[in-house]
Scaffold this motif. Structure first.
Motif, PDB file in Angstrom:
ATOM      1  N   TRP A  89       5.597  51.428 155.638  1.00 16.58           N
ATOM      2  CA  TRP A  89       5.741  52.901 155.577  1.00 16.58           C
ATOM      3  C   TRP A  89       4.500  53.517 154.948  1.00 16.58           C
ATOM      4  CZ3 TRP A  89       5.845  56.063 151.187  1.00 16.58           C
ATOM      5  CH2 TRP A  89       6.179  57.407 151.417  1.00 16.58           C
ATOM      6  N   TYR A  90       4.013  52.911 153.863  1.00 15.56           N
ATOM      7  CA  TYR A  90       2.817  53.408 153.173  1.00 15.56           C
ATOM      8  C   TYR A  90       1.590  53.319 154.075  1.00 15.56           C
ATOM      9  CZ  TYR A  90      -1.045  53.611 149.841  1.00 15.56           C
ATOM     10  OH  TYR A  90      -2.207  53.945 149.192  1.00 15.56           O
ATOM     11  N   LEU A  91       1.444  52.206 154.779  1.00 18.79           N
ATOM     12  CA  LEU A  91       0.297  52.035 155.674  1.00 18.79           C
ATOM     13  C   LEU A  91       0.298  53.087 156.777  1.00 18.79           C
ATOM     14  CD1 LEU A  91       0.201  48.138 156.036  1.00 18.79           C
ATOM     15  CD2 LEU A  91      -1.407  49.575 154.774  1.00 18.79           C
ATOM     16  N   GLU A  92       1.495  53.378 157.315  1.00 17.13           N
ATOM     17  CA  GLU A  92       1.593  54.395 158.366  1.00 17.13           C
ATOM     18  C   GLU A  92       1.218  55.766 157.836  1.00 17.13           C
ATOM     19  OE1 GLU A  92       5.550  54.049 160.038  1.00 17.13           O
ATOM     20  OE2 GLU A  92       4.675  53.138 161.821  1.00 17.13           O
ATOM     21  N   LYS A  93       1.683  56.092 156.629  1.00 17.35           N
ATOM     22  CA  LYS A  93       1.374  57.392 156.021  1.00 17.35           C
ATOM     23  C   LYS A  93      -0.122  57.555 155.782  1.00 17.35           C
ATOM     24  CE  LYS A  93       5.442  59.287 155.577  1.00 17.35           C
ATOM     25  NZ  LYS A  93       5.786  60.570 156.242  1.00 17.35           N
ATOM     26  N   ARG A  94      -0.809  56.459 155.520  1.00 18.92           N
ATOM     27  CA  ARG A  94      -2.257  56.490 155.292  1.00 18.92           C
ATOM     28  C   ARG A  94      -3.036  56.415 156.603  1.00 18.92           C
ATOM     29  NH1 ARG A  94      -4.052  55.129 150.177  1.00 18.92           N
ATOM     30  NH2 ARG A  94      -6.082  55.683 151.075  1.00 18.92           N
ATOM     31  N   GLY A  95      -2.319  56.399 157.701  1.00 16.23           N
ATOM     32  CA  GLY A  95      -2.981  56.343 158.992  1.00 16.23           C
ATOM     33  C   GLY A  95      -3.512  54.971 159.346  1.00 16.23           C
ATOM     34  N   LYS A  96      -2.989  53.946 158.682  1.00 15.23           N
ATOM     35  CA  LYS A  96      -3.441  52.585 158.947  1.00 15.23           C
ATOM     36  C   LYS A  96      -2.382  51.839 159.750  1.00 15.23           C
ATOM     37  CE  LYS A  96      -6.145  52.360 154.663  1.00 15.23           C
ATOM     38  NZ  LYS A  96      -6.364  51.606 153.395  1.00 15.23           N
ATOM     39  N   GLU A  97      -2.818  50.727 160.339  1.00 21.70           N
ATOM     40  CA  GLU A  97      -1.889  49.919 161.130  1.00 21.70           C
ATOM     41  C   GLU A  97      -0.932  49.177 160.221  1.00 21.70           C
ATOM     42  OE1 GLU A  97      -3.448  47.428 164.184  1.00 21.70           O
ATOM     43  OE2 GLU A  97      -5.179  48.730 164.515  1.00 21.70           O
TER      44      GLU A  97
END
Length: 282
Positions: free
Chosen positions: A152-160
């Motif tokens: 979830w955190y990675l998605e929020k940061r625009g990362k895969e």
């Protein structure tokens, strides 16, 4: 009429329905060849990460239809959630007919305990996963939640999202070390918790071997995948075996006639049945 092989437990994982790499036709042929009492779907069956309405061919629908038909015919289907179908983890504990959705499962097999889980929770940190999983009966569930939060955190940061494939692509030596660490941590935990068998997937590496340390021993089993290896695990006559589609002979099984009538609506119905059940429960 073709004679199906009767087995106690069949385990498949990492099918990745909805992706170009999935070999659904092979899997349908395999499922048509067996008559298990229990079918364990050990994670990453539907690849919700990469799901697209533009690509979900009929052979992929046939897999879903076949599993649902097996359940309606009395087969106990245990769907264990993985990382690519982690959306289903909010429905953990849900039972619809003969289909149950869980994050992990323990089965008694002829007086021996078998521990089933997908295995992605150990990706967060192989070094730290062991002590986290030891935190009482909630340790594994805590790892599962932590894994979801990381993605979830990675998605929020625009990362895969975290993906094992990236680790493998970093180099063969790194991949081998990761797989060895993965198998060791899982086996050590199984021994410490008194499990005779530990059954997982995730790393797409079919394997069956006894692992022993100073505390005891267990059998480590990995069901492999239906992207590259086309493998499953089978339990019968108090023994496990790795089924390999390319090596084990199969008589040709005719696809059920109703499979040919599948339309896109069948997929939508299959994917929303859990959500509808949840609304009724509330």
């Amino acid at each position: 009429m073709k004679i199906k092989r009767k087995i106690e437990v069949a385990v498949i994982s990492d099918v990745h329905l909805g992706t170009f790499g999935c070999h659904a036709k092979h899997l349908v042929t395999y499922l048509n060849s067996i008559e298990p009492k229990k079918l364990v779907l050990n994670g990453d069956i539907i690849d919700i990460w990469q799901f697209s309405k533009r690509y979900f061919p009929k052979p992929h629908l046939k897999v879903i239809k076949k599993i649902m038909t097996m359940a309606s015919d009395g087969v106990e289907v245990i769907y264990i959630t993985g990382n690519h179908d982690e959306m289903l983890r909010k429905f953990s504990g849900t039972t619809i007919g003969n289909i149950s959705i869980v994050n992990k499962a323990v089965l008694d097999l002829d007086g021996k305990k078998a521990w089933f889980f997908h295995g992605d929770v150990f990706d967060i940190s192989i070094q730290n996963a062991k002590w986290l999983a030891k935190l009482g009966g909630y340790g594994y569930d805590l790892l599962t939640l932590l894994n979801r939060l990381v993605n979830w955190y990675l998605e929020k940061r625009g990362k895969e999202r975290y993906s094992l494939s990236k680790r493998v692509k970093n180099g063969v030596k790194g991949a081998v070390k990761y797989i060895n660490d993965y198998e060791k941590v899982i086996s050590d935990l199984a021994i410490e918790n008194g499990y005779d068998y530990v059954v997982c997937g995730h790393i797409h590496q079919p394997k069956m071997e006894y692992v022993e340390n100073k505390h005891g021993k267990t059998m480590y089993l990995n069901s492999g995948d239906w992207v590259e290896n086309f493998t499953a695990l089978e339990y019968q006559f108090k023994r496990w075996k790795i089924y390999n589609y390319n090596k084990d002979k199969l008589a040709p099984f005719v696809t059920d006639e109703d499979f040919e009538k599948l339309e896109t609506q069948d997929l939508i119905a299959a994917l929303t049945i859990i959500e509808q059940h949840e609304k009724k429960s509330n």
